[in-house]
Enzyme design. Structure first.
Site, PDB file in Angstrom:
ATOM      1  N   LYS A  15       1.091   4.261  -2.787  1.00 56.92           N
ATOM      2  CA  LYS A  15       0.763   5.641  -2.417  1.00 56.92           C
ATOM      3  C   LYS A  15       1.946   6.574  -2.720  1.00 56.92           C
ATOM      4  CE  LYS A  15      -3.497   5.294  -1.013  1.00 56.92           C
ATOM      5  NZ  LYS A  15      -4.544   5.645  -2.007  1.00 56.92           N
ATOM      6  N   TYR A  59       0.827  -1.211   0.000  1.00 54.28           N
ATOM      7  CA  TYR A  59       0.000   0.000   0.000  1.00 54.28           C
ATOM      8  C   TYR A  59       0.866   1.268   0.000  1.00 54.28           C
ATOM      9  CZ  TYR A  59      -3.674   3.124   1.921  1.00 54.28           C
ATOM     10  OH  TYR A  59      -4.564   4.135   2.157  1.00 54.28           O
TER      11      TYR A  59
HETATM   12  P1  NAI Z   1     -13.172   2.837   1.939  1.00 58.91           P
HETATM   13  O1  NAI Z   1     -12.747   1.415   1.980  1.00 58.91           O
HETATM   14  O2  NAI Z   1     -14.167   3.300   2.925  1.00 58.91           O
HETATM   15  O3  NAI Z   1     -13.681   3.230   0.480  1.00 58.91           O
HETATM   16  C1  NAI Z   1     -12.968   2.859  -0.675  1.00 58.91           C
HETATM   17  C2  NAI Z   1     -13.946   2.598  -1.783  1.00 58.91           C
HETATM   18  O4  NAI Z   1     -13.186   2.217  -2.949  1.00 58.91           O
HETATM   19  C3  NAI Z   1     -14.914   1.453  -1.477  1.00 58.91           C
HETATM   20  O5  NAI Z   1     -16.244   1.883  -1.640  1.00 58.91           O
HETATM   21  C4  NAI Z   1     -14.517   0.373  -2.461  1.00 58.91           C
HETATM   22  O6  NAI Z   1     -15.592  -0.432  -2.906  1.00 58.91           O
HETATM   23  C5  NAI Z   1     -13.910   1.178  -3.598  1.00 58.91           C
HETATM   24  N1  NAI Z   1     -13.045   0.359  -4.442  1.00 58.91           N
HETATM   25  C6  NAI Z   1     -12.170  -0.606  -4.052  1.00 58.91           C
HETATM   26  N2  NAI Z   1     -11.608  -1.181  -5.121  1.00 58.91           N
HETATM   27  C7  NAI Z   1     -12.141  -0.583  -6.220  1.00 58.91           C
HETATM   28  C8  NAI Z   1     -11.972  -0.779  -7.609  1.00 58.91           C
HETATM   29  N3  NAI Z   1     -11.136  -1.709  -8.088  1.00 58.91           N
HETATM   30  N4  NAI Z   1     -12.679   0.013  -8.460  1.00 58.91           N
HETATM   31  C9  NAI Z   1     -13.529   0.945  -7.987  1.00 58.91           C
HETATM   32  N5  NAI Z   1     -13.738   1.164  -6.664  1.00 58.91           N
HETATM   33  C10 NAI Z   1     -13.062   0.393  -5.797  1.00 58.91           C
HETATM   34  O7  NAI Z   1     -11.807   3.669   2.061  1.00 58.91           O
HETATM   35  P2  NAI Z   1     -11.534   5.189   2.465  1.00 58.91           P
HETATM   36  O8  NAI Z   1     -10.959   5.163   3.817  1.00 58.91           O
HETATM   37  O9  NAI Z   1     -12.694   6.055   2.178  1.00 58.91           O
HETATM   38  O10 NAI Z   1     -10.320   5.509   1.473  1.00 58.91           O
HETATM   39  C11 NAI Z   1     -10.468   6.273   0.286  1.00 58.91           C
HETATM   40  C12 NAI Z   1      -9.078   6.573  -0.251  1.00 58.91           C
HETATM   41  O11 NAI Z   1      -8.321   7.284   0.718  1.00 58.91           O
HETATM   42  C13 NAI Z   1      -8.278   5.304  -0.576  1.00 58.91           C
HETATM   43  O12 NAI Z   1      -7.496   5.526  -1.724  1.00 58.91           O
HETATM   44  C14 NAI Z   1      -7.406   5.146   0.646  1.00 58.91           C
HETATM   45  O13 NAI Z   1      -6.252   4.421   0.349  1.00 58.91           O
HETATM   46  C15 NAI Z   1      -7.120   6.599   0.970  1.00 58.91           C
HETATM   47  N6  NAI Z   1      -6.700   6.845   2.345  1.00 58.91           N
HETATM   48  C16 NAI Z   1      -7.515   6.544   3.401  1.00 58.91           C
HETATM   49  C17 NAI Z   1      -7.102   6.811   4.680  1.00 58.91           C
HETATM   50  C18 NAI Z   1      -7.934   6.524   5.880  1.00 58.91           C
HETATM   51  O14 NAI Z   1      -7.467   6.736   7.000  1.00 58.91           O
HETATM   52  N7  NAI Z   1      -9.179   6.079   5.739  1.00 58.91           N
HETATM   53  C19 NAI Z   1      -5.791   7.396   4.945  1.00 58.91           C
HETATM   54  C20 NAI Z   1      -5.028   7.681   3.771  1.00 58.91           C
HETATM   55  C21 NAI Z   1      -5.478   7.414   2.518  1.00 58.91           C
END
Ligand code: NAI
Length: 247
Positions: free
Chosen positions: A159, A155
């Site tokens: 990133k 990951y």
């Molecule tokens: P989440 O897991 O709540 O939402 C991610 C969404 O992406 C989900 O709805 C999922 O179905 C969708 N997804 C997964 N694979 C996919 C694909 N192949 N095609 C289309 N959609 C897909 O995650 P969250 O926390 O909202 O994260 C959003 C972004 O922020 C991600 O890129 C994550 O890596 C990044 N991030 C999150 C942090 C956190 O603390 N929650 C911290 C730093 C970065």
């Protein structure tokens, strides 16, 4: 209204940070394309709530790591609205493990969703933005992309890669009035972080000077700023939002 009638494609926006971005941008007059590979019901509920407030948008279900699906989805958005002003590459997954136990499949999967997905969307949407001579691209990186994290070699590598891709795209696209920036969030309250073991969550909290996790809306507010006219002179940056976890 800071984004009146701007068409914004937000990947992974059925829940979490992506949903917060779709909601926040819609509040500012944008037309969000709520897209995800899963949770179609949740995506439709988000759109219904936006429509109930007098807004409009679209739900588009596709996998960001599949170029045929990406191309089809982008064509559908173009058929519906005729332009894409803002792209938010937000879709993400984790497959955490110590590197010595990490499978090749888990490395590849995290690569395909984050880094390849961001590349595929940026490639096809930037062509449209170049013709428009206008665009804003916002890529979701992470604090671990700059500081590393035990158990997240896959990951954090992706990133970090997203930051490199962001800077290269920013240089390639600047002459056409397209800005490309990354957001590097720390610990945000979403289903992704709720899934972490309690001990890991506690250790993160102890290391955050502001002493709390952030809410998705706080990331959405930063994305809104980067998408707005006020940020017209900001490009190629990776902006942290992490409560001081990494300075
Ligand atoms: P989440 O897991 O709540 O939402 C991610 C969404 O992406 C989900 O709805 C999922 O179905 C969708 N997804 C997964 N694979 C996919 C694909 N192949 N095609 C289309 N959609 C897909 O995650 P969250 O926390 O909202 O994260 C959003 C972004 O922020 C991600 O890129 C994550 O890596 C990044 N991030 C999150 C942090 C956190 O603390 N929650 C911290 C730093 C970065």
């Amino acid at each position: 209204m800071r984004l009146k009638d701007k068409v914004v494609l937000v990947t992974g926006s059925a829940r979490g940070i992506g949903k917060a971005i779709a909601d926040r941008f819609a509040e500012e007059g944008a037309i969000p394309v709520i897209s995800d590979v899963a949770n179609e019901g949740a995506a439709r509920e988000t759109l219904a709530a936006i429509e109930a407030r007098g807004g409009k948008g679209l739900v588009s279900m596709f996998d960001v790591s599949d170029s045929a699906q990406v191309d089809r989805a982008v064509s559908e958005v173009m058929a519906a609205f005729g332009r894409i002003d803002i792209l938010v590459n937000n879709a993400g997954i984790t497959r955490d493990n110590l590197m010595m136990r990490m499978s090749e499949d888990d490395f590849d999967l995290v690569y395909r969703v984050h880094l390849k997905g961001t590349f595929l969307l940026t490639k096809v949407v930037s062509r449209i933005m170049m013709k428009q001579r206008y665009g804003r691209i916002i890529n979701m990186s992470s604090v671990v992309g700059v500081m590393g994290n035990a158990g997240q070699a896959n990951y954090s590598a992706m990133k970090a890669g997203i930051i490199g891709l962001t800077k290269s795209a920013a240089k390639e696209l600047a002459a056409r009035n397209i800005t490309v920036n990354a957001i590097a969030p720390g610990f945000i309250n979403t289903p992704m972080t709720e899934a972490l073991p309690e001990a890991v969550q506690k250790a993160f909290l102890a290391a955050i000077p502001l002493g709390r996790y952030a809410e998705p809306k706080e990331v959405a507010d930063l994305a809104l700023f980067l998408a707005s006219d006020e940020a017209a002179y900001i490009t190629g940056q990776a902006i942290g939002i992490n409560g001081g976890l990494y300075m």
